[in-house]
Scaffold this active site. Structure first.
Site, PDB file in Angstrom:
ATOM      1  N   ARG A   1     -10.784  10.995   1.719  1.00  0.00           N
ATOM      2  CA  ARG A   1     -11.688   9.959   2.202  1.00  0.00           C
ATOM      3  C   ARG A   1     -12.892  10.583   2.903  1.00  0.00           C
ATOM      4  O   ARG A   1     -14.016  10.117   2.748  1.00  0.00           O
ATOM      5  CB  ARG A   1     -10.956   9.026   3.161  1.00  0.00           C
ATOM      6  CG  ARG A   1     -11.725   7.754   3.493  1.00  0.00           C
ATOM      7  CD  ARG A   1     -11.010   7.013   4.616  1.00  0.00           C
ATOM      8  NE  ARG A   1     -11.452   5.655   4.805  1.00  0.00           N
ATOM      9  CZ  ARG A   1     -12.543   5.295   5.462  1.00  0.00           C
ATOM     10  NH1 ARG A   1     -13.338   6.216   5.967  1.00  0.00           N
ATOM     11  NH2 ARG A   1     -12.841   4.019   5.609  1.00  0.00           N
TER      12      ARG A   1
ATOM     13  N   ASP B   1      -9.329  -2.134  -3.713  1.00  0.00           N
ATOM     14  CA  ASP B   1      -9.134  -3.134  -2.674  1.00  0.00           C
ATOM     15  C   ASP B   1      -9.355  -4.508  -3.260  1.00  0.00           C
ATOM     16  O   ASP B   1     -10.091  -4.658  -4.247  1.00  0.00           O
ATOM     17  CB  ASP B   1     -10.074  -2.903  -1.488  1.00  0.00           C
ATOM     18  CG  ASP B   1      -9.563  -3.657  -0.263  1.00  0.00           C
ATOM     19  OD1 ASP B   1      -8.610  -3.181   0.375  1.00  0.00           O
ATOM     20  OD2 ASP B   1     -10.068  -4.761   0.009  1.00  0.00           O
TER      21      ASP B   1
ATOM     22  N   ARG C   1       0.831  -1.199   0.000  1.00  0.00           N
ATOM     23  CA  ARG C   1       0.000   0.000   0.000  1.00  0.00           C
ATOM     24  C   ARG C   1       0.865   1.247   0.000  1.00  0.00           C
ATOM     25  O   ARG C   1       1.820   1.338   0.743  1.00  0.00           O
ATOM     26  CB  ARG C   1      -0.893   0.021   1.224  1.00  0.00           C
ATOM     27  CG  ARG C   1      -1.823  -1.137   1.172  1.00  0.00           C
ATOM     28  CD  ARG C   1      -2.956  -0.945   2.109  1.00  0.00           C
ATOM     29  NE  ARG C   1      -3.624  -2.217   2.224  1.00  0.00           N
ATOM     30  CZ  ARG C   1      -4.276  -2.617   3.294  1.00  0.00           C
ATOM     31  NH1 ARG C   1      -4.354  -1.829   4.336  1.00  0.00           N
ATOM     32  NH2 ARG C   1      -4.840  -3.783   3.314  1.00  0.00           N
TER      33      ARG C   1
ATOM     34  N   ARG D   1      -4.306   5.775   5.389  1.00  0.00           N
ATOM     35  CA  ARG D   1      -4.590   6.684   6.501  1.00  0.00           C
ATOM     36  C   ARG D   1      -3.359   7.308   7.143  1.00  0.00           C
ATOM     37  O   ARG D   1      -3.494   8.152   8.015  1.00  0.00           O
ATOM     38  CB  ARG D   1      -5.413   5.943   7.555  1.00  0.00           C
ATOM     39  CG  ARG D   1      -6.850   5.759   7.116  1.00  0.00           C
ATOM     40  CD  ARG D   1      -7.637   4.974   8.117  1.00  0.00           C
ATOM     41  NE  ARG D   1      -7.173   3.596   8.125  1.00  0.00           N
ATOM     42  CZ  ARG D   1      -7.713   2.630   8.860  1.00  0.00           C
ATOM     43  NH1 ARG D   1      -8.699   2.903   9.675  1.00  0.00           N
ATOM     44  NH2 ARG D   1      -7.256   1.407   8.786  1.00  0.00           N
TER      45      ARG D   1
ATOM     46  N   TYR E   1     -11.719 -14.216   3.240  1.00  0.00           N
ATOM     47  CA  TYR E   1     -12.697 -13.166   3.585  1.00  0.00           C
ATOM     48  C   TYR E   1     -14.125 -13.614   3.261  1.00  0.00           C
ATOM     49  O   TYR E   1     -15.062 -13.307   3.985  1.00  0.00           O
ATOM     50  CB  TYR E   1     -12.379 -11.874   2.827  1.00  0.00           C
ATOM     51  CG  TYR E   1     -11.111 -11.221   3.298  1.00  0.00           C
ATOM     52  CD1 TYR E   1     -11.120 -10.371   4.401  1.00  0.00           C
ATOM     53  CD2 TYR E   1      -9.889 -11.460   2.664  1.00  0.00           C
ATOM     54  CE1 TYR E   1      -9.954  -9.771   4.854  1.00  0.00           C
ATOM     55  CE2 TYR E   1      -8.722 -10.862   3.111  1.00  0.00           C
ATOM     56  CZ  TYR E   1      -8.760 -10.023   4.207  1.00  0.00           C
ATOM     57  OH  TYR E   1      -7.611  -9.438   4.656  1.00  0.00           O
TER      58      TYR E   1
HETATM   59  O1  1CP Z   1      -1.807   2.421  -2.315  1.00  0.00           O
HETATM   60  C1  1CP Z   1      -2.740   1.750  -1.927  1.00  0.00           C
HETATM   61  O2  1CP Z   1      -3.358   1.976  -0.904  1.00  0.00           O
HETATM   62  C2  1CP Z   1      -3.131   0.583  -2.814  1.00  0.00           C
HETATM   63  C3  1CP Z   1      -4.495   0.111  -2.633  1.00  0.00           C
HETATM   64  C4  1CP Z   1      -4.736  -1.095  -1.746  1.00  0.00           C
HETATM   65  C5  1CP Z   1      -4.266  -2.405  -1.899  1.00  0.00           C
HETATM   66  C6  1CP Z   1      -3.197  -2.903  -2.839  1.00  0.00           C
HETATM   67  C7  1CP Z   1      -5.668  -1.111  -0.676  1.00  0.00           C
HETATM   68  C8  1CP Z   1      -6.391   0.060  -0.176  1.00  0.00           C
HETATM   69  N1  1CP Z   1      -5.836  -2.403  -0.277  1.00  0.00           N
HETATM   70  C9  1CP Z   1      -4.985  -3.213  -0.979  1.00  0.00           C
HETATM   71  C10 1CP Z   1      -4.859  -4.669  -0.920  1.00  0.00           C
HETATM   72  C11 1CP Z   1      -5.465  -5.424   0.190  1.00  0.00           C
HETATM   73  N2  1CP Z   1      -6.645  -5.210   0.855  1.00  0.00           N
HETATM   74  C12 1CP Z   1      -4.929  -6.634   0.683  1.00  0.00           C
HETATM   75  C13 1CP Z   1      -3.710  -7.316   0.104  1.00  0.00           C
HETATM   76  C14 1CP Z   1      -2.441  -6.726   0.591  1.00  0.00           C
HETATM   77  C15 1CP Z   1      -2.211  -6.910   2.072  1.00  0.00           C
HETATM   78  O3  1CP Z   1      -2.045  -8.059   2.494  1.00  0.00           O
HETATM   79  O4  1CP Z   1      -2.189  -5.888   2.770  1.00  0.00           O
HETATM   80  C16 1CP Z   1      -5.771  -7.094   1.717  1.00  0.00           C
HETATM   81  C17 1CP Z   1      -5.587  -8.333   2.557  1.00  0.00           C
HETATM   82  C18 1CP Z   1      -6.860  -6.184   1.827  1.00  0.00           C
HETATM   83  C19 1CP Z   1      -8.035  -6.282   2.714  1.00  0.00           C
HETATM   84  C20 1CP Z   1      -8.167  -5.049   3.514  1.00  0.00           C
HETATM   85  N3  1CP Z   1      -8.642  -3.868   3.037  1.00  0.00           N
HETATM   86  C21 1CP Z   1      -7.762  -4.827   4.835  1.00  0.00           C
HETATM   87  C22 1CP Z   1      -7.118  -5.861   5.736  1.00  0.00           C
HETATM   88  C23 1CP Z   1      -8.136  -6.440   6.648  1.00  0.00           C
HETATM   89  C24 1CP Z   1      -7.573  -7.591   7.443  1.00  0.00           C
HETATM   90  O5  1CP Z   1      -7.743  -8.727   7.029  1.00  0.00           O
HETATM   91  O6  1CP Z   1      -6.983  -7.318   8.500  1.00  0.00           O
HETATM   92  C25 1CP Z   1      -8.056  -3.482   5.171  1.00  0.00           C
HETATM   93  C26 1CP Z   1      -7.845  -2.785   6.481  1.00  0.00           C
HETATM   94  C27 1CP Z   1      -8.589  -2.890   3.995  1.00  0.00           C
HETATM   95  C28 1CP Z   1      -8.998  -1.475   3.830  1.00  0.00           C
HETATM   96  C29 1CP Z   1      -8.064  -0.696   3.001  1.00  0.00           C
HETATM   97  N4  1CP Z   1      -7.755  -0.973   1.696  1.00  0.00           N
HETATM   98  C30 1CP Z   1      -6.905  -0.014   1.206  1.00  0.00           C
HETATM   99  C31 1CP Z   1      -6.668   0.932   2.272  1.00  0.00           C
HETATM  100  C32 1CP Z   1      -5.846   2.178   2.165  1.00  0.00           C
HETATM  101  C33 1CP Z   1      -7.394   0.482   3.387  1.00  0.00           C
HETATM  102  C34 1CP Z   1      -7.487   1.126   4.754  1.00  0.00           C
HETATM  103  C35 1CP Z   1      -8.794   1.815   4.940  1.00  0.00           C
HETATM  104  C36 1CP Z   1      -8.689   3.298   4.795  1.00  0.00           C
HETATM  105  O7  1CP Z   1      -7.603   3.864   4.840  1.00  0.00           O
HETATM  106  O8  1CP Z   1      -9.701   3.972   4.633  1.00  0.00           O
END
Ligand code: 1CP
Length: 342
Positions: free
Chosen positions: A15, A52, A2, A6, A128
């Site tokens: 956001r 995501d 990522r 946040r 998930y």
């Molecule tokens: O630059 C970027 O932010 C790229 C976009 C991106 C990517 C590549 C996001 C945005 N999510 C992901 C991939 C993702 N999402 C993965 C695979 C990579 C990894 O292992 O981290 C997974 C497992 C998720 C699922 C997910 N989405 C979680 C994890 C939940 C858990 O199982 O604990 C979370 C917290 C999210 C929300 C999310 N997705 C992305 C962001 C920036 C966020 C955080 C929420 C927010 O900031 O509003």
């Protein structure tokens, strides 16, 4: 991994204008804006699509939401034979917002850096889809199904593999210049189960992916398995160009194992970013030195793509990321120059 998120105040501002995570991800303008935000701050070498992995289960009708301050939730998880039987490859039109974002980001990048598209692996999506939410400490639901009804698990994974391949191919059509498969929970599996329920379906996805875009340019494929270090010898056989590794892997040993055939991406522990900038720089140099000089002389071939070993924490101070990016650029330039002299 990522880049947005946040830990950046400008992300939080966008956001809150978008109202929710999905409001952000489904709006082409906002998704473009947050994808570019980290590039405006840091000298990064690539952009990763803001979206995501859970957009795919959402398009399958499982009902995704992100509650403020919590992880993802799926309203209709797969718990029984009936819901698994009804599961279908989604109509890709439901994911049009993602492909439109890819096209819009490519236009906004205007050649500045390449754009990486991504998806979850079939297994990671299944985690998930069965649990109905974020990372579990024991993955009880999904593992119970895997061991008691492997037939149901295989059905989910087969549908997911088909869906993920279609999803990534559509991202390539829309302008993604590399694609990454996140097998974030592959490492939660036992040996044997990993090969049967994760690796096999990642291989199926890779077999269905386009090799080039419409102009004939090769689209590199990256596979990241968190906790997959013990299976690198088996992952080496995957039809991909890059293996992403987490921070438990020693890059010198990994290079000896797969370095001739694949590049390695990783693997700084994201927690290093909580330390002061000097320590961040020292740890970054250690990762670069562990891999070693990419090529001596003017050689080409698979090399090292510096990255974090997993996603960036929301508690990361942005100045520390700045120190990291600067250290990676200056130290890798130094190593390349030394390699040319050798
Ligand atoms: O630059 C970027 O932010 C790229 C976009 C991106 C990517 C590549 C996001 C945005 N999510 C992901 C991939 C993702 N999402 C993965 C695979 C990579 C990894 O292992 O981290 C997974 C497992 C998720 C699922 C997910 N989405 C979680 C994890 C939940 C858990 O199982 O604990 C979370 C917290 C999210 C929300 C999310 N997705 C992305 C962001 C920036 C966020 C955080 C929420 C927010 O900031 O509003």
């Amino acid at each position: 991994m990522r880049q947005a998120g946040r830990y950046l105040p400008e992300y939080k501002a966008t956001r809150s204008r978008a109202g929710s995570f999905m409001g952000l991800a489904t709006n082409v303008q906002y998704a473009t804006e947050v994808t570019l935000q980290p590039l405006d701050r840091f000298a990064l070498d690539a952009a990763i699509l803001f979206s995501d992995i859970l957009t795919v289960p959402d398009a399958m009708g499982l009902g995704l939401s992100f509650a403020e301050g919590e992880g993802p939730k799926l309203a209709r998880p797969l718990r029984d034979e009936k819901s698994v039987g009804a599961l279908q490859v989604p109509d890709l039109e439901k994911l049009r917002y993602v492909f439109d974002a890819v096209t819009s980001i490519r236009r906004a990048l205007n050649g500045r850096v390449p754009l990486i598209g991504f998806s979850g692996s079939p297994w990671t999506l299944a985690c998930y889809m069965v649990e109905g939410g974020g990372s579990s400490d024991d993955w009880r639901g999904v593992k119970s199904m895997l061991y008691s009804r492997p037939d149901l698990m295989h059905r989910i994974l087969a549908v997911n593999a088909e869906a993920v391949a279609g999803y990534l191919n559509a991202q390539i059509d829309a302008g993604a210049q590399a694609v990454m498969v996140f097998d974030s929970w592959g490492g939660a599996l036992a040996d044997n189960a990993f090969q049967e329920f994760s690796l096999r379906y990642t291989a199926q996805v890779l077999a269905k992916l386009k090799r080039t875009d419409a102009a004939g340019t090769t689209i590199p494929r990256i596979v990241f398995t968190k906790g997959g270090g013990l299976w690198l010898d088996e992952m080496e056989k995957l039809d991909c160009d890059v293996l992403g590794v987490d921070w438990t892997v020693n890059l010198a040993r990994a290079r000896a194992l797969v370095g001739g055939s694949k590049a390695l991406q990783g693997n700084l522990d994201p927690a290093v970013l909580f330390a002061p900038p000097e320590q961040v720089a020292a740890e970054a140099r250690r990762v670069l030195e562990d891999f070693g000089t990419p090529h001596s002389g003017t050689g080409t071939g698979p090399t090292h793509v510096f990255n974090l070993g997993h996603g960036i924490s929301q508690h990361t101070p942005p100045e520390h990321v700045h120190a990291l990016v600067e250290a990676v650029h200056s130290h890798s330039a130094h190593m390349r120059a030394a390699g040319r002299k050798a």
